[in-house]
Design a protein around this motif. Structure first.
Motif, PDB file in Angstrom:
ATOM      1  N   CYS A  77       0.832  -1.207   0.000  1.00 16.30           N
ATOM      2  CA  CYS A  77       0.000   0.000   0.000  1.00 16.30           C
ATOM      3  C   CYS A  77       0.863   1.251   0.000  1.00 16.30           C
ATOM      4  N   ASN A  78       0.179   2.347  -0.216  1.00 11.51           N
ATOM      5  CA  ASN A  78       0.788   3.672  -0.251  1.00 11.51           C
ATOM      6  C   ASN A  78      -0.115   4.592   0.549  1.00 11.51           C
ATOM      7  N   CYS A  79       0.481   5.523   1.256  1.00 13.40           N
ATOM      8  CA  CYS A  79      -0.288   6.496   2.025  1.00 13.40           C
ATOM      9  C   CYS A  79       0.249   7.895   1.782  1.00 13.40           C
ATOM     10  N   GLY A  80      -0.599   8.876   1.995  1.00 13.50           N
ATOM     11  CA  GLY A  80      -0.206  10.280   2.012  1.00 13.50           C
ATOM     12  C   GLY A  80      -0.819  10.923   3.240  1.00 13.50           C
ATOM     13  N   TYR A  81      -0.061  11.781   3.885  1.00  9.99           N
ATOM     14  CA  TYR A  81      -0.495  12.392   5.144  1.00  9.99           C
ATOM     15  C   TYR A  81      -0.378  13.908   5.048  1.00  9.99           C
ATOM     16  N   MET A  82      -1.348  14.626   5.599  1.00 10.36           N
ATOM     17  CA  MET A  82      -1.283  16.082   5.725  1.00 10.36           C
ATOM     18  C   MET A  82      -1.728  16.459   7.132  1.00 10.36           C
ATOM     19  N   VAL A  83      -0.976  17.350   7.749  1.00  8.00           N
ATOM     20  CA  VAL A  83      -1.303  17.840   9.091  1.00  8.00           C
ATOM     21  C   VAL A  83      -1.575  19.334   8.999  1.00  8.00           C
ATOM     22  N   CYS A  84      -2.642  19.769   9.623  1.00  9.14           N
ATOM     23  CA  CYS A  84      -2.992  21.192   9.636  1.00  9.14           C
ATOM     24  C   CYS A  84      -1.902  21.995  10.348  1.00  9.14           C
ATOM     25  N   GLN A 113       4.734   1.541   1.177  1.00  7.84           N
ATOM     26  CA  GLN A 113       5.785   2.251   0.442  1.00  7.84           C
ATOM     27  C   GLN A 113       5.359   3.687   0.212  1.00  7.84           C
ATOM     28  N   PHE A 114       6.278   4.606   0.488  1.00 11.09           N
ATOM     29  CA  PHE A 114       6.080   6.018   0.177  1.00 11.09           C
ATOM     30  C   PHE A 114       6.931   6.295  -1.065  1.00 11.09           C
ATOM     31  N   ASN A 115       6.294   6.677  -2.157  1.00 12.10           N
ATOM     32  CA  ASN A 115       6.976   6.763  -3.441  1.00 12.10           C
ATOM     33  C   ASN A 115       7.815   8.020  -3.646  1.00 12.10           C
ATOM     34  N   SER A 116       7.503   9.078  -2.922  1.00 15.31           N
ATOM     35  CA  SER A 116       8.193  10.338  -3.192  1.00 15.31           C
ATOM     36  C   SER A 116       8.217  11.213  -1.942  1.00 15.31           C
ATOM     37  N   VAL A 117       9.122  10.902  -1.029  1.00 14.31           N
ATOM     38  CA  VAL A 117       9.295  11.710   0.178  1.00 14.31           C
ATOM     39  C   VAL A 117      10.368  12.754  -0.140  1.00 14.31           C
ATOM     40  N   VAL A 118      10.000  14.005  -0.081  1.00 13.93           N
ATOM     41  CA  VAL A 118      10.920  15.081  -0.433  1.00 13.93           C
ATOM     42  C   VAL A 118      12.028  15.143   0.623  1.00 13.93           C
ATOM     43  N   SER A 119      13.274  15.072   0.164  1.00 15.61           N
ATOM     44  CA  SER A 119      14.417  14.980   1.088  1.00 15.61           C
ATOM     45  C   SER A 119      14.531  16.182   2.015  1.00 15.61           C
ATOM     46  N   SER A 120      14.087  17.344   1.565  1.00 10.41           N
ATOM     47  CA  SER A 120      14.172  18.540   2.410  1.00 10.41           C
ATOM     48  C   SER A 120      13.100  18.550   3.502  1.00 10.41           C
ATOM     49  N   ASN A 121      12.159  17.622   3.442  1.00  7.58           N
ATOM     50  CA  ASN A 121      11.134  17.487   4.486  1.00  7.58           C
ATOM     51  C   ASN A 121      11.724  16.624   5.608  1.00  7.58           C
ATOM     52  N   VAL A 122      12.713  17.190   6.291  1.00  9.27           N
ATOM     53  CA  VAL A 122      13.508  16.426   7.255  1.00  9.27           C
ATOM     54  C   VAL A 122      12.681  15.926   8.433  1.00  9.27           C
ATOM     55  N   VAL A 123      11.643  16.636   8.807  1.00  8.29           N
ATOM     56  CA  VAL A 123      10.791  16.190   9.912  1.00  8.29           C
ATOM     57  C   VAL A 123      10.102  14.881   9.521  1.00  8.29           C
ATOM     58  N   ALA A 124       9.548  14.827   8.325  1.00  9.26           N
ATOM     59  CA  ALA A 124       8.872  13.603   7.872  1.00  9.26           C
ATOM     60  C   ALA A 124       9.866  12.462   7.692  1.00  9.26           C
ATOM     61  N   VAL A 125      11.005  12.736   7.071  1.00  7.80           N
ATOM     62  CA  VAL A 125      12.006  11.687   6.857  1.00  7.80           C
ATOM     63  C   VAL A 125      12.428  11.098   8.202  1.00  7.80           C
ATOM     64  N   HIS A 126      12.674  11.966   9.174  1.00  9.77           N
ATOM     65  CA  HIS A 126      13.073  11.510  10.508  1.00  9.77           C
ATOM     66  C   HIS A 126      11.970  10.659  11.148  1.00  9.77           C
ATOM     67  N   LEU A 127      10.730  11.126  11.060  1.00 11.46           N
ATOM     68  CA  LEU A 127       9.615  10.388  11.656  1.00 11.46           C
ATOM     69  C   LEU A 127       9.454   9.027  10.996  1.00 11.46           C
ATOM     70  N   TRP A 128       9.477   8.986   9.682  1.00 14.64           N
ATOM     71  CA  TRP A 128       9.298   7.709   8.988  1.00 14.64           C
ATOM     72  C   TRP A 128      10.416   6.733   9.367  1.00 14.64           C
ATOM     73  N   ASP A 152      16.322  16.098  -3.960  1.00 17.97           N
ATOM     74  CA  ASP A 152      16.083  14.667  -4.141  1.00 17.97           C
ATOM     75  C   ASP A 152      14.772  14.244  -3.491  1.00 17.97           C
ATOM     76  N   THR A 153      14.240  13.139  -3.973  1.00 18.17           N
ATOM     77  CA  THR A 153      13.123  12.486  -3.297  1.00 18.17           C
ATOM     78  C   THR A 153      13.547  11.069  -2.946  1.00 18.17           C
ATOM     79  N   TYR A 154      12.922  10.549  -1.903  1.00 16.10           N
ATOM     80  CA  TYR A 154      13.231   9.200  -1.436  1.00 16.10           C
ATOM     81  C   TYR A 154      12.036   8.274  -1.650  1.00 16.10           C
ATOM     82  N   ILE A 155      12.346   7.034  -1.932  1.00 20.37           N
ATOM     83  CA  ILE A 155      11.364   5.968  -1.859  1.00 20.37           C
ATOM     84  C   ILE A 155      11.620   5.298  -0.515  1.00 20.37           C
TER      85      ILE A 155
END
Length: 160
Positions: A77-84, A113-128, A152-155
């Motif tokens: 599966c794939n998920c996308g998350y948004m926080v207010c 699998q997360f197909n495109s995690v933006v590398s500059s989104n360090v908070v999300a990368v760290h959490l994942w 860069d983006t990460y899978i």
């Protein structure tokens, strides 16, 4: 906190957050000029399920879960998350990710699998990473960040 299936009325309330995140062009590769109807279809109708997270009755975030592929690849599966904006830093993304993993298992998925995690989104990368996801691939210059230019983006992947 309460997480439940998102309704169209919920999406009307969530729409300003969705639009703000997309227009910031920092994390999602959605058209910044997306219409409400296009966004609703993308976020709420194409996925298997879309959820909303409520904090004392107020929407604090949303996520979708869907198959990452079809046929022989439909077990991932794939998920996308948004926080207010006003709810960031309160553990909402972690809560939604943990919830999505449970939903994924109950739905018969074996991995996420997360197909495109933006590398500059360090908070999300760290959490994942904290939640057990591994970077299994890098797409050089895979995202044109509004402020930073190409990054860069990460899978990212986790077996459930």
């Amino acid at each position: 906190m309460n997480i439940r299936i998102m309704t169209k009325d919920d999406f009307y309330v969530f729409w300003p957050t969705f639009l703000q995140i997309v227009r910031a062009q920092e994390t999602y590769a959605f058209d910044p000029e997306i219409s409400f109807d296009e966004a609703y279809t993308l976020w709420c109708e194409l996925p298997l399920h879309t959820f909303v997270c409520l904090d004392e009755g107020v929407i604090s975030g949303s996520y979708y879960i869907k198959a990452n592929g079809v046929g022989p690849s439909s077990h991932i599966c794939n998920c996308g998350y948004m926080v207010c904006a006003g709810s960031r830093g309160k553990g909402i993304a972690r809560l939604m990710c943990e919830h999505s993993q449970q939903i994924a298992k109950e739905s018969g998925y074996t991995a996420m699998q997360f197909n495109s995690v933006v590398s500059s989104n360090v908070v999300a990368v760290h959490l994942w990473k904290q939640l057990g996801y591994q970077i299994i691939g890098t797409v050089p210059d895979g995202y044109n960040h509004l402020q930073q230019g190409y990054v860069d983006t990460y899978i990212m992947y986790k077996q459930l």
